[in-house]
Design a protein around this motif. Structure first.
Motif, PDB file in Angstrom:
ATOM      1  N   PRO A  10     -29.454  20.228 -12.866  1.00 58.06           N
ATOM      2  CA  PRO A  10     -30.443  19.197 -12.593  1.00 58.06           C
ATOM      3  C   PRO A  10     -29.913  18.221 -11.558  1.00 58.06           C
ATOM      4  O   PRO A  10     -28.733  17.889 -11.548  1.00 58.06           O
ATOM      5  CB  PRO A  10     -30.625  18.512 -13.956  1.00 58.06           C
ATOM      6  CG  PRO A  10     -30.243  19.549 -14.944  1.00 58.06           C
ATOM      7  CD  PRO A  10     -29.132  20.328 -14.291  1.00 58.06           C
ATOM      8  N   CYS A  84     -36.511  12.348 -12.245  1.00 54.35           N
ATOM      9  CA  CYS A  84     -37.368  13.463 -12.653  1.00 54.35           C
ATOM     10  C   CYS A  84     -38.817  12.987 -12.778  1.00 54.35           C
ATOM     11  O   CYS A  84     -39.074  11.781 -12.934  1.00 54.35           O
ATOM     12  CB  CYS A  84     -36.883  14.070 -13.972  1.00 54.35           C
ATOM     13  SG  CYS A  84     -37.070  12.977 -15.400  1.00 54.35           S
ATOM     14  N   GLU A 149     -34.096  13.917 -23.908  1.00 54.13           N
ATOM     15  CA  GLU A 149     -34.613  15.281 -23.714  1.00 54.13           C
ATOM     16  C   GLU A 149     -34.075  15.889 -22.417  1.00 54.13           C
ATOM     17  O   GLU A 149     -33.726  17.077 -22.380  1.00 54.13           O
ATOM     18  CB  GLU A 149     -36.148  15.259 -23.683  1.00 54.13           C
ATOM     19  CG  GLU A 149     -36.785  16.627 -23.473  1.00 54.13           C
ATOM     20  CD  GLU A 149     -36.356  17.656 -24.505  1.00 54.13           C
ATOM     21  OE1 GLU A 149     -36.281  18.851 -24.148  1.00 54.13           O
ATOM     22  OE2 GLU A 149     -36.097  17.282 -25.664  1.00 54.13           O
ATOM     23  N   GLN A 150     -33.976  15.084 -21.366  1.00 58.32           N
ATOM     24  CA  GLN A 150     -33.412  15.574 -20.107  1.00 58.32           C
ATOM     25  C   GLN A 150     -31.947  15.971 -20.289  1.00 58.32           C
ATOM     26  O   GLN A 150     -31.484  16.962 -19.714  1.00 58.32           O
ATOM     27  CB  GLN A 150     -33.530  14.506 -19.019  1.00 58.32           C
ATOM     28  CG  GLN A 150     -34.935  14.281 -18.510  1.00 58.32           C
ATOM     29  CD  GLN A 150     -35.495  15.472 -17.762  1.00 58.32           C
ATOM     30  OE1 GLN A 150     -34.824  16.052 -16.907  1.00 58.32           O
ATOM     31  NE2 GLN A 150     -36.721  15.847 -18.077  1.00 58.32           N
ATOM     32  N   LYS A 152     -30.601  17.068 -23.080  1.00 54.73           N
ATOM     33  CA  LYS A 152     -30.584  18.327 -23.835  1.00 54.73           C
ATOM     34  C   LYS A 152     -30.900  19.512 -22.924  1.00 54.73           C
ATOM     35  O   LYS A 152     -30.249  20.566 -23.002  1.00 54.73           O
ATOM     36  CB  LYS A 152     -31.597  18.269 -24.982  1.00 54.73           C
ATOM     37  CG  LYS A 152     -31.215  17.314 -26.101  1.00 54.73           C
ATOM     38  CD  LYS A 152     -32.319  17.236 -27.145  1.00 54.73           C
ATOM     39  CE  LYS A 152     -32.002  16.211 -28.215  1.00 54.73           C
ATOM     40  NZ  LYS A 152     -33.123  16.062 -29.189  1.00 54.73           N
ATOM     41  N   GLN A 153     -31.900  19.347 -22.066  1.00 52.94           N
ATOM     42  CA  GLN A 153     -32.245  20.416 -21.127  1.00 52.94           C
ATOM     43  C   GLN A 153     -31.070  20.721 -20.200  1.00 52.94           C
ATOM     44  O   GLN A 153     -30.793  21.882 -19.886  1.00 52.94           O
ATOM     45  CB  GLN A 153     -33.471  20.019 -20.302  1.00 52.94           C
ATOM     46  CG  GLN A 153     -34.761  19.977 -21.086  1.00 52.94           C
ATOM     47  CD  GLN A 153     -35.948  19.578 -20.225  1.00 52.94           C
ATOM     48  OE1 GLN A 153     -35.902  19.641 -18.997  1.00 52.94           O
ATOM     49  NE2 GLN A 153     -37.028  19.152 -20.869  1.00 52.94           N
ATOM     50  N   ASN A 154     -30.400  19.651 -19.758  1.00 55.04           N
ATOM     51  CA  ASN A 154     -29.249  19.829 -18.876  1.00 55.04           C
ATOM     52  C   ASN A 154     -28.137  20.599 -19.583  1.00 55.04           C
ATOM     53  O   ASN A 154     -27.532  21.510 -19.004  1.00 55.04           O
ATOM     54  CB  ASN A 154     -28.723  18.461 -18.440  1.00 55.04           C
ATOM     55  CG  ASN A 154     -27.480  18.571 -17.580  1.00 55.04           C
ATOM     56  OD1 ASN A 154     -27.531  19.016 -16.449  1.00 55.04           O
ATOM     57  ND2 ASN A 154     -26.338  18.153 -18.120  1.00 55.04           N
ATOM     58  N   ARG A 156     -28.437  22.707 -22.072  1.00 56.38           N
ATOM     59  CA  ARG A 156     -28.833  24.116 -22.219  1.00 56.38           C
ATOM     60  C   ARG A 156     -28.675  24.881 -20.906  1.00 56.38           C
ATOM     61  O   ARG A 156     -28.194  26.020 -20.888  1.00 56.38           O
ATOM     62  CB  ARG A 156     -30.294  24.201 -22.705  1.00 56.38           C
ATOM     63  CG  ARG A 156     -30.487  23.810 -24.161  1.00 56.38           C
ATOM     64  CD  ARG A 156     -31.846  24.223 -24.673  1.00 56.38           C
ATOM     65  NE  ARG A 156     -32.919  23.491 -24.021  1.00 56.38           N
ATOM     66  CZ  ARG A 156     -33.450  22.364 -24.506  1.00 56.38           C
ATOM     67  NH1 ARG A 156     -33.004  21.846 -25.641  1.00 56.38           N
ATOM     68  NH2 ARG A 156     -34.427  21.764 -23.871  1.00 56.38           N
ATOM     69  N   LEU A 157     -29.061  24.248 -19.796  1.00 56.32           N
ATOM     70  CA  LEU A 157     -28.945  24.899 -18.492  1.00 56.32           C
ATOM     71  C   LEU A 157     -27.490  25.135 -18.120  1.00 56.32           C
ATOM     72  O   LEU A 157     -27.126  26.209 -17.620  1.00 56.32           O
ATOM     73  CB  LEU A 157     -29.623  24.037 -17.424  1.00 56.32           C
ATOM     74  CG  LEU A 157     -29.546  24.563 -15.985  1.00 56.32           C
ATOM     75  CD1 LEU A 157     -30.169  25.945 -15.880  1.00 56.32           C
ATOM     76  CD2 LEU A 157     -30.223  23.598 -15.035  1.00 56.32           C
TER      77      LEU A 157
END
Length: 223
Positions: A10, A84, A149-150, A152-154, A156-157
């Motif tokens: 990200p 974002c 949430e951002q 967490k997404q980071n 996972r990525l």
């Protein structure tokens, strides 16, 4: 294939990949806004009741509140600003968070000034400040949720990218093992002349074994 994990991570407004450390700082700053918003109101009320140090503590909280908000919106000091679409919408779109957060801080400033001066408007401003607490906190909670949430997404990525990089390393390592195996066969056929070559092949084989161990450990860590 490019094995840099930063290539797909990200990105902030400047196009730089955001690290876990940056996400931690963003979440902490957003949490600071929530905490200090409550302190502003609490100590403004105490100041209006004549409690010693109430106004000073409220002003300190207000300064921290404003500072945290500025840091979250500004692309400076290693922070990405509004990086974002979800945050853009929260601050400047439907939620109108930036305007409402600044309005809350300005109201706190006017309230504290009125209390300090013993203004007849102090009670009215204080009541307005208290009333604004719940909707302001709701906005701050929603925005903090976006940062979380951002993050967490980071995470996972990054795990996905790490597994991809490790897979690439494992593929190269398997090829290196094959080269080492073939080199040993050639060295054995060459007899005495291939002795030194055999030593090099043995070293390469040992290295690939060590890489195997590191790959397995990294895969376990990546989940």
């Amino acid at each position: 294939m490019d094995m840099s994990m930063r290539a797909l991570a990200p990105e902030g407004a400047a196009g730089k990949a955001l690290s876990g450390e940056v996400f931690s700082a963003l979440i902490n700053l957003s949490g600071r806004r929530r905490f200090t918003s409550q302190r502003i109101v609490l100590y403004a009320v105490l100041a209006s009741q004549g409690h010693a140090g109430g106004e000073a503590t409220a002003r300190e909280a207000l300064a921290l509140f404003r500072g945290a908000h500025k840091s979250l919106l500004s692309e400076a000091d290693g922070l990405p600003g509004v990086f974002c679409p979800e945050l853009r919408d929260a601050y400047f779109g439907k939620l109108d968070g930036d305007r409402k957060i600044i309005a809350f801080a300005d109201l706190g400033e006017r309230t504290l000034k009125a209390v300090a001066q013993g203004s007849p408007q102090a009670a009215e401003l204080l009541a307005e400040l208290v009333e604004s607490t719940t909707p302001t906190l709701a906005i701050l909670n929603q925005i903090t949720g976006i940062y979380e949430e951002q993050a967490k997404q980071n995470a996972r990525l990054m795990r996905k990218q790490l597994r991809g990089v490790i897979t690439d390393i494992d593929t190269i390592n398997r090829q290196a093992r094959m080269v080492a195996f073939n080199a040993r066969i050639v060295a054995a056929r060459a007899g005495q002349a291939g002795k030194e070559f055999s030593v090099v092949a043995g070293v390469l084989s040992n290295i690939t074994g060590e890489i195997d161990e590191m790959v397995n450990a990294a895969l376990a860590a990546a989940g």
